[in-house]
Design a protein around this motif. Structure first.
Motif, PDB file in Angstrom:
ATOM      1  N   LYS A  35      -6.294   3.784  10.801  1.00  0.00           N
ATOM      2  CA  LYS A  35      -6.277   5.229  10.602  1.00  0.00           C
ATOM      3  C   LYS A  35      -5.715   5.586   9.230  1.00  0.00           C
ATOM      4  CE  LYS A  35      -4.692   9.557  12.731  1.00  0.00           C
ATOM      5  NZ  LYS A  35      -3.942  10.148  13.855  1.00  0.00           N
ATOM      6  N   LEU A  36      -4.611   4.914   8.836  1.00  0.00           N
ATOM      7  CA  LEU A  36      -4.004   5.185   7.537  1.00  0.00           C
ATOM      8  C   LEU A  36      -4.932   4.746   6.411  1.00  0.00           C
ATOM      9  CD1 LEU A  36      -1.676   6.059   5.739  1.00  0.00           C
ATOM     10  CD2 LEU A  36      -0.613   3.800   6.094  1.00  0.00           C
ATOM     11  N   GLU A  92       3.924   6.517   3.637  1.00  0.00           N
ATOM     12  CA  GLU A  92       3.737   5.786   4.885  1.00  0.00           C
ATOM     13  C   GLU A  92       3.270   4.362   4.627  1.00  0.00           C
ATOM     14  OE1 GLU A  92       1.168   6.121   9.065  1.00  0.00           O
ATOM     15  OE2 GLU A  92       1.116   7.749   7.588  1.00  0.00           O
ATOM     16  N   ALA A  93       2.450   4.176   3.575  1.00  0.00           N
ATOM     17  CA  ALA A  93       1.928   2.843   3.272  1.00  0.00           C
ATOM     18  C   ALA A  93       3.027   1.899   2.820  1.00  0.00           C
ATOM     19  CB  ALA A  93       0.845   2.942   2.205  1.00  0.00           C
ATOM     20  N   GLU A  94       4.138   2.465   2.296  1.00  0.00           N
ATOM     21  CA  GLU A  94       5.235   1.603   1.845  1.00  0.00           C
ATOM     22  C   GLU A  94       5.832   0.785   2.988  1.00  0.00           C
ATOM     23  OE1 GLU A  94       8.068   4.036  -0.114  1.00  0.00           O
ATOM     24  OE2 GLU A  94       6.819   4.387  -1.894  1.00  0.00           O
ATOM     25  N   GLY A 118       2.818  -5.855   2.175  1.00  0.00           N
ATOM     26  CA  GLY A 118       2.571  -7.238   2.572  1.00  0.00           C
ATOM     27  C   GLY A 118       1.848  -7.366   3.889  1.00  0.00           C
ATOM     28  N   LYS A 119       1.530  -6.233   4.509  1.00  0.00           N
ATOM     29  CA  LYS A 119       0.827  -6.241   5.800  1.00  0.00           C
ATOM     30  C   LYS A 119      -0.443  -5.392   5.703  1.00  0.00           C
ATOM     31  CE  LYS A 119       5.182  -6.496   8.404  1.00  0.00           C
ATOM     32  NZ  LYS A 119       6.006  -5.836   9.450  1.00  0.00           N
ATOM     33  N   ALA A 120      -1.320  -5.612   6.616  1.00  0.00           N
ATOM     34  CA  ALA A 120      -2.538  -4.805   6.661  1.00  0.00           C
ATOM     35  C   ALA A 120      -2.209  -3.386   7.102  1.00  0.00           C
ATOM     36  CB  ALA A 120      -3.545  -5.430   7.629  1.00  0.00           C
TER      37      ALA A 120
END
Length: 205
Positions: free
Chosen positions: A149-150, A137-139, A143-145
């Motif tokens: 929650k994640l 999911e983090a992929e 380049g973004k915050a």
């Protein structure tokens, strides 16, 4: 009056008899009470018929008395330590009459830690499996915050994994500690089984 009273008490406390000694000048002194000139050496206490009743030890100075008390305490402590060593060795051989019984006890102690290690390994695999979808999911946010929650979920997963790694290291150290204890016991037991007297092997490291 006070000096007279003290002398009277001293005479009453002193056992009836004759004190005798040889002073530093080679003179034989006698008195009906301990002789001050011979306070640093033994004095003989004689009965009225001249027979020996007792040998009175030298009167100790405060420093000598403190040294004697320290020696006496050390002797008492040494005897207590020896008695404790004898008792400990006898308890050890009573608990483990042979090497097989000692090995069974070692395995029982190790098994408790081995079960904990397996539980830790299982928990680490679960945390690593739970981490995989978080990374996927983090992929999407390269380049973004990360969403709060994640990010919180990943931080919690990291903290849990680190806690399990720490637990695993502690459990491995505990295995080594237990083996060391039983190795030390076994070395001592083999000597006791071979006939070494209880308490003769010194303290157990």
């Amino acid at each position: 009056y006070a000096l007279l009273l003290a002398a009277t008490v001293a005479r009453a406390a002193a056992p009836a008899g004759i004190y005798t000694c040889i002073d530093e000048k080679g003179r034989r002194l006698t008195a009906d009470r301990p002789i001050a000139e011979c306070s640093h050496k033994e004095q003989q206490l004689l009965n009225r018929d001249g027979s020996l009743r007792a040998v009175v030890p030298p009167t100790l100075t405060a420093e000598e008395r403190a040294e004697k008390e320290a020696r006496d305490r050390a002797a008492v402590e040494a005897r207590a330590a020896q008695a404790d060593a004898v008792r400990r060795d006898r308890n050890l051989t009573a608990r483990y009459p042979d090497e097989a019984s000692h090995q069974r006890a070692r395995e029982a102690a190790l098994d408790t830690v081995r079960l904990a290690i397996k539980a830790t390994e299982l928990r680490m695999r679960e945390l690593q499996a739970a981490r995989k979808p978080l990374l996927e999911e983090a992929e999407f946010y390269q380049g973004k915050a990360l969403p709060p929650k994640l990010r919180a979920a990943m931080e919690a997963n990291d903290a849990s994994l680190e806690a399990q790694r720490s637990a695993s290291a502690g459990q491995e150290a505990e295995l080594g500690r237990i083996n060391k204890i039983y190795d030390t016991e076994l070395e001592r037991l083999r000597r006791l089984w071979a006939g070494a007297p209880a308490g003769s092997l010194g303290p157990m490291s």
